[in-house]
Write an enzyme that holds these catalytic residues in place. Structure first.
Site, PDB file in Angstrom:
ATOM      1  N   VAL A  65      12.325   2.336 -21.034  1.00 25.70           N
ATOM      2  CA  VAL A  65      11.472   3.212 -20.225  1.00 25.70           C
ATOM      3  C   VAL A  65      10.092   2.624 -19.976  1.00 25.70           C
ATOM      4  CG1 VAL A  65      12.681   5.311 -20.934  1.00 25.70           C
ATOM      5  CG2 VAL A  65      10.659   4.540 -22.235  1.00 25.70           C
ATOM      6  N   TYR A 156       0.954   8.722 -32.747  1.00 17.57           N
ATOM      7  CA  TYR A 156       2.133   9.443 -32.255  1.00 17.57           C
ATOM      8  C   TYR A 156       1.748  10.851 -31.807  1.00 17.57           C
ATOM      9  CZ  TYR A 156       6.634  11.927 -32.532  1.00 17.57           C
ATOM     10  OH  TYR A 156       7.741  12.702 -32.257  1.00 17.57           O
TER      11      TYR A 156
END
Length: 252
Positions: A65, A156
């Protein structure tokens, strides 16, 4: 007729874990599914199993991606093999557990590239077609870490918070085109990502399970039905929303 019959949905990170469960749930409800994963063999295996089990059309394709060319190829292949893309689930993601002060710029860049920029890039690749057809459903998989923060997952958490903000802003832009954009935030879920927590600290892992009001770690199959609902006709008036599926761990 099943709820998602006639839908063509791309699921990134569909070769295992939450992504595989999402693909399975969508196929069980009649959707044709393009399973995209960095591991092309895993994607192909999942796609073949779903086609055999549910009699839907599927495609298994390898995709990074972070590579715009690869993303474009996935969308083109899905539309060629399955038809116009009506739904997208941006599920591909990575995590690295550790203290922020021990992390490096290379790790930051990788997390941002996959989790945030990957979501943005795949969404951009499907959006023109959805706008042209004045219809579409996009569900982005974030994390409760992006809503409330998580120790050991600082960057994250930042990327997942970015996914939530991106989704809300995009939902405002494309609502007039009859395109919905929503977010599902899993809590601690039994996947390879959570295995990193157990490796870092079994005490922390056990503490997560005790902290969940339902007293257990989620299974990937717990997450998938929420995603399927947001892709369904019944969710046509729901957009810009963030839904936690966490057993009550976060209530925000």
């Amino acid at each position: 007729m099943s709820r998602l019959t006639g839908s063509v949905v791309i699921v990134t990170g569909g070769g295992r874990g939450i992504g595989e469960s999402i693909c399975t749930e969508l196929a069980s409800q009649g959707a044709d599914v393009a399973v995209a994963d960095l591991d092309e063999r895993a994607a192909a295996t999942v796609a073949a199993c779903l086609a055999q089990r549910y009699g839907v059309h599927t495609l298994g394709v390898g995709a990074d991606v972070t590579d715009p060319g690869a993303v474009r190829a996935v969308v083109d292949a899905a539309e060629s093999e399955l038809g116009p893309v009506t739904g997208l689930v941006n599920n591909a993601g990575i995590d690295v557990i550790g203290r922020f002060v021990d992390s490096t710029p290379d790790t930051w860049d990788r997390l941002i590239d996959v989790n945030l920029k990957g979501t943005i890039g795949v969404t951009r690749a499907v959006l023109d077609g959805m706008i042209a057809r004045s219809a579409g459903r996009i569900v982005n998989i974030a994390s409760d870490a992006g809503r409330v923060g998580s120790s050991g997952e600082v960057v994250y958490s930042a990327t997942k918070g970015g996914v939530i903000a991106f989704s809300k802003a995009l939902a405002r832009e494309v609502a007039k085109e009859h395109i919905t954009v929503n977010v599902v935030c899993p809590g601690p879920t039994d996947t390879a990502l959570l295995d990193q927590v157990a490796e870092a600290s079994q005490k922390l892992y056990d503490g997560l399970a005790r902290a969940v009001p339902m007293r257990r770690i989620a299974q990937p199959a717990d997450i998938a039905p929420a995603v399927a609902f947001l892709l369904s006709p019944g969710a046509g008036y729901i957009t810009g929303q963030t839904l936690s599926v966490s057993g009550g761990l976060t209530m925000v």
